[in-house]
Design a protein around this motif. Structure first.
Motif, PDB file in Angstrom:
ATOM      1  N   ASP A  43       0.858  -1.204   0.000  1.00  0.00           N
ATOM      2  CA  ASP A  43       0.000   0.000   0.000  1.00  0.00           C
ATOM      3  C   ASP A  43       0.883   1.240   0.000  1.00  0.00           C
ATOM      4  O   ASP A  43       2.013   1.218   0.511  1.00  0.00           O
ATOM      5  N   LEU A  44       0.300   2.299  -0.529  1.00  0.00           N
ATOM      6  CA  LEU A  44       0.968   3.598  -0.511  1.00  0.00           C
ATOM      7  C   LEU A  44       1.152   4.067   0.926  1.00  0.00           C
ATOM      8  O   LEU A  44       2.179   4.639   1.290  1.00  0.00           O
ATOM      9  N   HIS A  45       0.143   3.801   1.753  1.00  0.00           N
ATOM     10  CA  HIS A  45       0.184   4.210   3.158  1.00  0.00           C
ATOM     11  C   HIS A  45      -0.046   2.987   4.028  1.00  0.00           C
ATOM     12  O   HIS A  45      -1.142   2.410   3.998  1.00  0.00           O
ATOM     13  N   LEU A  46       0.956   2.606   4.806  1.00  0.00           N
ATOM     14  CA  LEU A  46       0.803   1.414   5.644  1.00  0.00           C
ATOM     15  C   LEU A  46       0.134   1.780   6.963  1.00  0.00           C
ATOM     16  O   LEU A  46       0.422   2.838   7.540  1.00  0.00           O
ATOM     17  N   GLY A  47      -0.764   0.908   7.427  1.00  0.00           N
ATOM     18  CA  GLY A  47      -1.481   1.164   8.684  1.00  0.00           C
ATOM     19  C   GLY A  47      -0.701   0.597   9.865  1.00  0.00           C
ATOM     20  O   GLY A  47      -0.094  -0.467   9.755  1.00  0.00           O
ATOM     21  N   PRO A  48      -0.769   1.272  11.025  1.00  0.00           N
ATOM     22  CA  PRO A  48      -0.056   0.789  12.219  1.00  0.00           C
ATOM     23  C   PRO A  48      -0.580  -0.557  12.715  1.00  0.00           C
ATOM     24  O   PRO A  48       0.165  -1.320  13.335  1.00  0.00           O
ATOM     25  N   TRP A  49      -1.859  -0.880  12.408  1.00  0.00           N
ATOM     26  CA  TRP A  49      -2.463  -2.140  12.847  1.00  0.00           C
ATOM     27  C   TRP A  49      -1.732  -3.363  12.309  1.00  0.00           C
ATOM     28  O   TRP A  49      -1.835  -4.454  12.865  1.00  0.00           O
ATOM     29  N   LEU A  50      -0.971  -3.159  11.228  1.00  0.00           N
ATOM     30  CA  LEU A  50      -0.240  -4.291  10.629  1.00  0.00           C
ATOM     31  C   LEU A  50       0.753  -4.893  11.623  1.00  0.00           C
ATOM     32  O   LEU A  50       1.008  -6.100  11.611  1.00  0.00           O
ATOM     33  N   GLU A  51       1.299  -4.034  12.470  1.00  0.00           N
ATOM     34  CA  GLU A  51       2.302  -4.500  13.442  1.00  0.00           C
ATOM     35  C   GLU A  51       1.737  -5.613  14.323  1.00  0.00           C
ATOM     36  O   GLU A  51       2.421  -6.586  14.625  1.00  0.00           O
ATOM     37  N   ASP A  52       0.457  -5.470  14.714  1.00  0.00           N
ATOM     38  CA  ASP A  52      -0.160  -6.462  15.609  1.00  0.00           C
ATOM     39  C   ASP A  52      -0.297  -7.826  14.939  1.00  0.00           C
ATOM     40  O   ASP A  52      -0.405  -8.850  15.606  1.00  0.00           O
ATOM     41  N   LEU A  53      -0.320  -7.835  13.611  1.00  0.00           N
ATOM     42  CA  LEU A  53      -0.509  -9.103  12.891  1.00  0.00           C
ATOM     43  C   LEU A  53       0.805  -9.874  12.763  1.00  0.00           C
ATOM     44  O   LEU A  53       0.800 -11.048  12.406  1.00  0.00           O
ATOM     45  N   LYS A  54       1.896  -9.185  13.046  1.00  0.00           N
ATOM     46  CA  LYS A  54       3.195  -9.791  12.768  1.00  0.00           C
ATOM     47  C   LYS A  54       3.611 -10.829  13.792  1.00  0.00           C
ATOM     48  O   LYS A  54       4.623 -11.484  13.630  1.00  0.00           O
ATOM     49  N   THR A  55       2.839 -10.957  14.862  1.00  0.00           N
ATOM     50  CA  THR A  55       3.213 -11.917  15.901  1.00  0.00           C
ATOM     51  C   THR A  55       2.574 -13.287  15.660  1.00  0.00           C
ATOM     52  O   THR A  55       2.891 -14.240  16.349  1.00  0.00           O
ATOM     53  N   GLY A  56       1.686 -13.375  14.676  1.00  0.00           N
ATOM     54  CA  GLY A  56       0.987 -14.637  14.406  1.00  0.00           C
ATOM     55  C   GLY A  56       1.851 -15.623  13.626  1.00  0.00           C
ATOM     56  O   GLY A  56       2.996 -15.322  13.278  1.00  0.00           O
ATOM     57  N   PRO A  57       1.291 -16.808  13.325  1.00  0.00           N
ATOM     58  CA  PRO A  57       2.057 -17.856  12.637  1.00  0.00           C
ATOM     59  C   PRO A  57       2.343 -17.546  11.170  1.00  0.00           C
ATOM     60  O   PRO A  57       3.301 -18.070  10.602  1.00  0.00           O
ATOM     61  N   VAL A  58       1.525 -16.697  10.560  1.00  0.00           N
ATOM     62  CA  VAL A  58       1.735 -16.369   9.145  1.00  0.00           C
ATOM     63  C   VAL A  58       2.654 -15.160   9.048  1.00  0.00           C
ATOM     64  O   VAL A  58       2.514 -14.194   9.797  1.00  0.00           O
ATOM     65  N   GLN A  59       3.592 -15.249   8.117  1.00  0.00           N
ATOM     66  CA  GLN A  59       4.499 -14.113   7.910  1.00  0.00           C
ATOM     67  C   GLN A  59       3.739 -12.957   7.255  1.00  0.00           C
ATOM     68  O   GLN A  59       3.177 -13.125   6.170  1.00  0.00           O
ATOM     69  N   VAL A  60       3.704 -11.823   7.909  1.00  0.00           N
ATOM     70  CA  VAL A  60       3.028 -10.643   7.346  1.00  0.00           C
ATOM     71  C   VAL A  60       4.109  -9.649   6.922  1.00  0.00           C
ATOM     72  O   VAL A  60       4.873  -9.154   7.750  1.00  0.00           O
ATOM     73  N   THR A  61       4.180  -9.401   5.621  1.00  0.00           N
ATOM     74  CA  THR A  61       5.218  -8.509   5.100  1.00  0.00           C
ATOM     75  C   THR A  61       4.569  -7.217   4.615  1.00  0.00           C
ATOM     76  O   THR A  61       3.758  -7.241   3.689  1.00  0.00           O
ATOM     77  N   ALA A  62       4.922  -6.137   5.267  1.00  0.00           N
ATOM     78  CA  ALA A  62       4.359  -4.840   4.882  1.00  0.00           C
ATOM     79  C   ALA A  62       5.270  -4.201   3.832  1.00  0.00           C
ATOM     80  O   ALA A  62       6.480  -4.096   4.031  1.00  0.00           O
ATOM     81  N   ILE A  63       4.668  -3.817   2.718  1.00  0.00           N
ATOM     82  CA  ILE A  63       5.458  -3.202   1.642  1.00  0.00           C
ATOM     83  C   ILE A  63       4.854  -1.847   1.314  1.00  0.00           C
ATOM     84  O   ILE A  63       3.738  -1.768   0.789  1.00  0.00           O
ATOM     85  N   GLN A  64       5.600  -0.812   1.627  1.00  0.00           N
ATOM     86  CA  GLN A  64       5.122   0.521   1.249  1.00  0.00           C
ATOM     87  C   GLN A  64       5.494   0.729  -0.210  1.00  0.00           C
ATOM     88  O   GLN A  64       6.684   0.692  -0.578  1.00  0.00           O
ATOM     89  N   GLY A  65       4.493   0.877  -1.065  1.00  0.00           N
ATOM     90  CA  GLY A  65       4.793   0.986  -2.491  1.00  0.00           C
ATOM     91  C   GLY A  65       3.641   1.620  -3.250  1.00  0.00           C
ATOM     92  O   GLY A  65       2.549   1.817  -2.715  1.00  0.00           O
TER      93      GLY A  65
END
Ligand SMILES: NC(=O)C1=CN([C@@H]2O[C@H](COP(=O)(O)OP(=O)(O)OC[C@H]3O[C@@H](n4cnc5c(N)ncnc54)[C@H](O)[C@@H]3O)[C@@H](O)[C@H]2O)C=CC1
Ligand SMILES: C[C@@H](CO)CCC[C@@H](C)[C@H]1CC[C@H]2[C@@H]3[C@H](O)CC4=CC(=O)CC[C@]4(C)[C@H]3CC[C@]12C
Length: 369
Positions: A43-65
């Motif tokens: 996303d052009l603008h990444l949301g702070p809520w993404l951080e909370d998802l990063k502790t789960g079993p699935v790899q969450v990769t945030a890409i600012q683009g």
């Protein structure tokens, strides 16, 4: 997706993954796609809520683009099995220029297609819109139509025009050979007006109602039906299409599906009152308080003011000739194509969708009651 080793290790890319719909798609994938290994949120603008998802079993990769930057898109797509392309510039208020809308919605989509082809990603789900069909500039009603209902689609506004062009690109790309020689499989989903947690325009109406002492004034006749669909069900449709399109490529490839659920057929304003009413707002008038010709005049005045003020400031009210025409033209769908093609049933009942949305509105600002 291709073989059993890969089957447990799917990589999904969600463009626009921090938007209203995109966030629901991301969360739905994490809840309902057990084969997920990595989810890339672009996303052009990444949301702070993404951080909370990063502790789960699935790899969450945030890409600012930016989808208009082909190399950024290609880098994000490389190695993904499925791309869900929700990113778009949703602007019917004249905030962005027609050129920018075209660049993001059309060129951005072309970049996503080319990235799939170049990197060997075989499955592309595109978030289109009811707006690619209508309402048209002649104000013809589309009454409980389906994907095959004939309708004269005429696009003058930059947003629907861009969505129609982008949808065509996506559908025409179906069957193109991607790197490695396999065919690209594409589908387009056409939501009607999406509502639910995170819906900015609903929030705007709520705030406006609070400012007006708990009242909103009817502008559209109650008899004009406007199609609406709950965001959780739209997200669920995306997840299901992505899951099923490999097994059913011959049937689903190159197809469009309206997004639908059990939300009732109502006018835009009466539908909003299903949520805003329980939050303490009242819709004044059983008929529009102002005659239609006066609304047309006000909408035209707003358009003129927008144009005159543009060098100084951005004046972008909700009411303009385009939004008035959309709100005033019946456009509803009645179809079961998604159920027939990939077994879709809404995940959320109307009662659930309504309750969730009311709770969200109440939590947004505190109730007017
Ligand atoms: N909101 C609605 O009622 C409907 C929306 N749609 C479609 O659904 C999709 C999502 O819409 P919403 O979630 O409502 O909008 P949104 O504005 O909340 O989300 C769009 C996301 O795309 C991102 N984005 C915009 N330009 C970008 C760029 N150049 N590069 C990367 N990311 C970019 C934004 O930052 C935002 O997070 C859009 O494609 C829209 O056309 C279709 C039908 C109805
Ligand atoms: C006349 C006004 C008095 O209350 C009401 C104006 C409401 C409008 C802002 C909305 C009415 C219909 C909405 C659009 C519709 O739901 C279809 C859409 C599909 C999309 O892909 C993007 C959003 C939208 C164009 C949506 C935008 C807001 C309305 C025009």
């Amino acid at each position: 997706m291709a073989d059993s080793a890969q089957a447990q290790k799917l990589v999904y890319l969600v463009t626009g993954g921090c938007g209203f719909l995109g966030e629901h798609v991301v969360r739905m994938l994490l809840q309902r796609e057990p084969r997920l290994h990595e989810i890339r949120v672009f996303d052009l603008h990444l949301g702070p809520w993404l951080e909370d998802l990063k502790t789960g079993p699935v790899q969450v990769t945030a890409i600012q683009g930016d989808v208009t930057q082909a190399q950024e898109v290609t880098a994000a797509v490389a190695g993904a099995h499925v791309v869900i392309h929700t990113a778009g510039l949703v602007d019917v208020f004249g905030r962005a220029s027609p050129k920018t809308i075209h660049e993001v919605n059309v060129q951005g989509t072309q970049n996503v297609i080319e990235a799939c082809v170049q990197t060997g990603t075989q499955f592309l789900v595109y978030t289109s819109s009811m707006e690619v069909v209508g309402p048209n500039t002649k104000g013809h009603p589309f009454y409980r139509g389906n994907e095959d209902t004939p309708y004269e689609a005429i696009h003058k506004h930059p947003y629907p025009r861009s969505k129609a062009l982008a949808e065509r690109l996506v559908l025409e790309a179906n069957g193109r050979k991607v790197r490695g020689g396999l065919p690209l499989v594409t589908c387009a989903l056409r939501p009607t007006g999406i509502y639910g947690e995170g819906h900015q325009i609903m929030r705007d109406f709520y705030r406006q109602g609070l400012r007006l002492g708990g009242r909103l004034f009817r502008a559209v006749p109650a008899s004009v039906e406007h199609g609406r669909v709950y965001v959780g069900n739209v997200a669920w449709m995306h997840v299901l299409v992505a899951r099923e399109m490999k097994q059913r490529a011959a049937l689903m490839g190159g197809q469009v599906y309206f997004c639908y659920d059990a939300s009732p057929y109502k006018s835009y304003e009466d539908f909003n009152m299903e949520f805003l009413g329980p939050c303490g707002l009242r819709l004044v008038g059983t008929r529009p308080l102002l005659p239609y010709w006066l609304l047309v005049l006000l909408a035209a005045l707003n358009a003129l003011l927008q144009w005159l003020l543009r060098p100084l400031l951005l004046y972008a009210p909700l009411l303009n000739p385009y939004t008035l025409a959309v709100a005033n033209t019946t456009f509803t769908v009645s179809t079961n194509k998604a159920q027939r093609h990939f077994g879709y049933e809404p995940l959320f009942s109307w009662e659930d969708s309504r309750t969730r949305t009311i709770l969200w509105v109440k939590a947004t600002e505190g109730s007017a009651q």
